[in-house]
Design an enzyme around this catalytic site. Sequence first.
Site, PDB file in Angstrom:
ATOM      1  N   LYS A   1       2.692  -7.999 -18.375  1.00 51.41           N
ATOM      2  CA  LYS A   1       2.915  -8.493 -17.015  1.00 51.41           C
ATOM      3  C   LYS A   1       1.913  -9.608 -16.688  1.00 51.41           C
ATOM      4  CE  LYS A   1       4.642  -8.969 -13.007  1.00 51.41           C
ATOM      5  NZ  LYS A   1       5.859  -9.811 -12.951  1.00 51.41           N
TER       6      LYS A   1
ATOM      7  N   TRP B   1      -3.122  -2.006  -1.628  1.00 51.14           N
ATOM      8  CA  TRP B   1      -2.766  -3.268  -2.283  1.00 51.14           C
ATOM      9  C   TRP B   1      -3.377  -4.342  -1.373  1.00 51.14           C
ATOM     10  CZ3 TRP B   1      -0.570  -5.335  -6.574  1.00 51.14           C
ATOM     11  CH2 TRP B   1      -0.105  -6.641  -6.523  1.00 51.14           C
TER      12      TRP B   1
ATOM     13  N   ARG C   1       3.965   1.326  -6.711  1.00 47.92           N
ATOM     14  CA  ARG C   1       3.898   0.229  -5.740  1.00 47.92           C
ATOM     15  C   ARG C   1       2.799  -0.758  -6.090  1.00 47.92           C
ATOM     16  NH1 ARG C   1       6.428   2.126  -0.872  1.00 47.92           N
ATOM     17  NH2 ARG C   1       5.155   0.846   0.496  1.00 47.92           N
TER      18      ARG C   1
ATOM     19  N   LYS D   1      14.370 -16.150 -17.738  1.00 53.67           N
ATOM     20  CA  LYS D   1      14.770 -14.782 -17.401  1.00 53.67           C
ATOM     21  C   LYS D   1      15.643 -14.197 -18.497  1.00 53.67           C
ATOM     22  CE  LYS D   1      12.392 -13.936 -14.965  1.00 53.67           C
ATOM     23  NZ  LYS D   1      11.477 -14.955 -14.744  1.00 53.67           N
TER      24      LYS D   1
ATOM     25  N   HIS E   1      21.803 -36.674 -24.806  1.00 53.27           N
ATOM     26  CA  HIS E   1      20.720 -37.126 -25.718  1.00 53.27           C
ATOM     27  C   HIS E   1      20.430 -36.083 -26.786  1.00 53.27           C
ATOM     28  CE1 HIS E   1      19.970 -40.556 -23.130  1.00 53.27           C
ATOM     29  NE2 HIS E   1      20.015 -39.730 -22.096  1.00 53.27           N
TER      30      HIS E   1
ATOM     31  N   CYS F   1       0.851  -1.190   0.000  1.00 49.18           N
ATOM     32  CA  CYS F   1       0.000   0.000   0.000  1.00 49.18           C
ATOM     33  C   CYS F   1       0.887   1.241   0.000  1.00 49.18           C
ATOM     34  CB  CYS F   1      -0.877   0.017   1.244  1.00 49.18           C
ATOM     35  SG  CYS F   1      -1.887  -1.446   1.429  1.00 49.18           S
TER      36      CYS F   1
ATOM     37  N   GLU G   1      14.137 -21.664 -15.142  1.00 48.60           N
ATOM     38  CA  GLU G   1      13.789 -20.286 -14.762  1.00 48.60           C
ATOM     39  C   GLU G   1      14.896 -19.326 -15.175  1.00 48.60           C
ATOM     40  OE1 GLU G   1      11.276 -18.787 -14.067  1.00 48.60           O
ATOM     41  OE2 GLU G   1      11.939 -16.901 -13.178  1.00 48.60           O
TER      42      GLU G   1
ATOM     43  N   GLU H   1      13.698 -13.633 -21.919  1.00 51.87           N
ATOM     44  CA  GLU H   1      12.576 -12.681 -21.967  1.00 51.87           C
ATOM     45  C   GLU H   1      13.029 -11.234 -21.767  1.00 51.87           C
ATOM     46  OE1 GLU H   1       9.477 -12.839 -19.028  1.00 51.87           O
ATOM     47  OE2 GLU H   1      10.813 -13.632 -17.516  1.00 51.87           O
TER      48      GLU H   1
ATOM     49  N   ASN I   1      -0.663   0.683   6.049  1.00 54.76           N
ATOM     50  CA  ASN I   1       0.092  -0.194   5.142  1.00 54.76           C
ATOM     51  C   ASN I   1       0.690  -1.291   6.006  1.00 54.76           C
ATOM     52  OD1 ASN I   1       1.625  -1.423   3.188  1.00 54.76           O
ATOM     53  ND2 ASN I   1       3.336   0.014   3.379  1.00 54.76           N
ATOM     54  N   GLY I   2       0.355  -2.546   5.719  1.00 56.33           N
ATOM     55  CA  GLY I   2       0.912  -3.655   6.500  1.00 56.33           C
ATOM     56  C   GLY I   2      -0.138  -4.732   6.702  1.00 56.33           C
TER      57      GLY I   2
HETATM   58  C1  AGP Z   1       7.835 -14.667 -16.068  1.00 59.96           C
HETATM   59  O1  AGP Z   1       8.971 -13.843 -15.905  1.00 59.96           O
HETATM   60  C2  AGP Z   1       6.843 -14.085 -17.050  1.00 59.96           C
HETATM   61  N1  AGP Z   1       6.477 -12.768 -16.685  1.00 59.96           N
HETATM   62  C3  AGP Z   1       5.681 -15.019 -17.322  1.00 59.96           C
HETATM   63  O2  AGP Z   1       6.208 -16.274 -17.703  1.00 59.96           O
HETATM   64  C4  AGP Z   1       4.711 -15.255 -16.136  1.00 59.96           C
HETATM   65  O3  AGP Z   1       5.355 -16.019 -15.147  1.00 59.96           O
HETATM   66  C5  AGP Z   1       3.499 -16.037 -16.680  1.00 59.96           C
HETATM   67  O4  AGP Z   1       2.850 -15.235 -17.641  1.00 59.96           O
HETATM   68  C6  AGP Z   1       2.507 -16.431 -15.590  1.00 59.96           C
HETATM   69  O5  AGP Z   1       1.982 -15.267 -14.994  1.00 59.96           O
HETATM   70  P1  AGP Z   1       1.164 -15.432 -13.625  1.00 59.96           P
HETATM   71  O6  AGP Z   1       2.108 -15.994 -12.623  1.00 59.96           O
HETATM   72  O7  AGP Z   1       0.724 -14.037 -13.292  1.00 59.96           O
HETATM   73  O8  AGP Z   1       0.014 -16.357 -13.873  1.00 59.96           O
END
Ligand code: AGP
Length: 611
Positions: free
Chosen positions: A606, A73, A27, A488, A507, A2, A484, A491, A99-100
Site C-alpha cells: 500500500k 486517524w 478503518r 488500475k 505514432h 477514527c 489511471e 495492478e 470521530n470527525g
Molecule cells: C496506485 O493504485 C498504487 N497503489 C500506487 O501507484 C500508489 O499510487 C503509489 O505507490 C504512490 O503512493 P502514495 O500516493 O502513497 O505516495
Amino acid sequence: MCGIVGYIGYREAWPIIIKGLRRLEYRGYDSAGVALMNGSLNTYKKVGKVNDLENFASGENLSGTMGMGHTRWATHGIPSDRNSHPHKSGDGRLTIIHNGIIENYASIKEALTLRGHSFSSDTDTEVLIHLIEDIQAQTHLKLEEAVRIALHEVVGAYAIVIMDKDNPDQLIAARKGSPMVIGVGQKEYFIASDASPIVEYTKKVIYLNDGEIAFITRDQLVVKTIDNIVQTPYIQELELKLEMLEKGGYDHFMLKEIYEQPRSVKDCMRGRIYSNEGRVHLGGIDEYLEKLKNIDRIVIIACGTSWHAGLVGEYLIEEYARIPVEVEYASEFRYRNPIISEKDIVIAISQSGETADTMAAIQLAKEKGATIFGICNVVGASIPRLTHAGVYTHAGPEIGVASTKAFTAQVTALTLMAFSMAQQRGTITQSKLVQLLTQLDQIPTLIEKCLESNESIKAIAAKFKDSRNCLFLGRGSGFPVALEGALKLKEISYIHAEGYPAAEMKHGPIALIDEEMPVVVIATQNSSYEKVISNIQEVKARKGIVIAIVTEGDVDVKKMADYIIEIPDTDEAFLPLLATIPLQLLSYHIAVLRGCNVDQPRNLAKSVTVE
Ligand code: AGP
C-alpha cells in the site's frame, strides 16, 4: 476515519472495548485509547496499535462495567500519545472521544484560552470538551444541557461519547456527519462507529441521526435532538454477518472505497469553498499565496496514481492560474540534477505520506531552495512534516492497495489549489469562480450517479476478463484518466494495460489494434470530442473493440463504439473526477471475475516506503 466503541451494562467493559477497537482496525488508525469508570475515571492511551495500548495498560486496574474506546486517524495534531483520545476537560471531570472534524475549533480554542483554559494536545477534540466544561462553569447547567449548547456552537462533523467522573452511570453520545450505531441489549448498551463491534452481542441497533444526542444508563436510553426535542428511537434488526461489516457490507475494501468517493470528495472540499462568493480558502497554503505572484513555475512530484493526479493538476493550474507546470516522477527527479531554484514551488502528492522516492525528491528540491507544498491523506505522516505547507485530502484511510478515493481527493485538492492560485494571481474572474465552484459543489452527487452504472459495467467486465492486453486512450485531462484506468486494471487484474494520448495512436500503438484488443476511450463532450471520434473510427477501421466513456445522452459515439458507459455532463475541469469512476469499477469487476486478490494484489504494498 477514527473508530469509536462504548459500553455500559453488567459485563466487564475493557475486553468488550478492546475487541471492538480491533473490529474497527480496518478503518486505519495511528493511536488508540480507552476510558474506564471503576470508582474513578481512568484513561489509558497510546500512539500505535491496539496491542500497544494493551501492553501499556497491562497491570492497571481495568475493571469496570462502563467505558469507551477510540482508534484515532489523525486530522488535527500529529499521531502521538498526547494527541490520542480520550481527552479530558481542564478540571479532569469530563472525558471525550470523537470521530470527525470540528472546523471552527481554532476560534473556539482562542476564546477559551483567553478565558484561562490551557490545552495538553493539538486536537480539535480537546477543545470541544473544554467548551462543554466552560459552558457548565459559566451557566451552572447540567452536563446534558451544556453538551447541547456546545454542539450548537461547533461547525463540522462529530460522533462523540462523553463520560462524567461525577456520574458513573451515564454515557452521553451524539453525532452529526459521522456515523454512530447504538446496540440495545438486556440492561446493557453498546456504542460504535459501525455495527461490527456490536453484532456479536446484540442484533438490535439504533442508527443515531444527525443532530441527535443519546443519554444512556444501564436501564434506559433517551434520545433528544440538540434542540432538546425527545425522539422515539427506531430499533432495527441487524442482518449483516460480522465479516461483511468490517468492509461496511462490501466484498472488498477497494469497492467500499470506490463507493465512499461522494463523501470523500465532499470532505476534501468541506470548509474550503464558498460557491456563492466565488472564493476558495486553503488554510494550509495561505501564508505562501503571496509568493505565488512571482514564481517561475510549479513542479509536481509524485509516484503512481498520485503522479496521474499531478498530470490533472498540470492541466488545471496552467488553465486557470497560468503558471507553467512540470510533472515529474519522484523516482526520476531524485536521481537527476534538476534545475530547481527558490523561484519554484514544488507540490509533492502522496496518499500515504511515506513513499520513499517522493520523500527523497522533496529533500532534493528543498536543498535547492524550492518551497514545498504537500497534498497528503495521512495527517502527521512523514511527507507533511517535510513540506513547508500543504493540504490534507481528508479522504479517510484507504485500505485497498489500488488507490481510488485518494486519487479523486487528490484531484479535488489540486482543483482547489489551482482556483486558489488563480484568484490570488487575478487570472480568474469572481463570476467564473462562482460558476465553477457551483458546479464543483455538485460533483459528489454526480459521482453517486456514475456509481449507478455499476451493474452495467460489471456486465462489460465479464466480456473482457480474459483479455491479455488493453489500451486506454484520452485527450486533454482525459489522458491522465486513461493512464489511471490502465494502472488500475494492470495492478489488480494483472492484464497488461497501457494509457496513451489518443492522438499518439498513429505514432505506433495503432499497430497493436486487432479484434483481440479492447480499447477504452474517454470520449466525453469536451474540447477534443471531435478528435476523439476520429480516433475511435481509426480503431474500428482495424477491427478493434471500443469501450467508450461518454457524456450521458451522447448519440454519435454510441453509433460506433461496441460498449458505452455514460457519465453525467460537467465542466471540462471536473471531467477526471467523474470519468475515473467507471474505470475503477471496470478494473475492479474484471479482477474479481479473474479471482485476483483485489485488496492485496501480488507484489504490491500500500505504501512503497523503500526505493
Ligand atoms: C496506485 O493504485 C498504487 N497503489 C500506487 O501507484 C500508489 O499510487 C503509489 O505507490 C504512490 O503512493 P502514495 O500516493 O502513497 O505516495
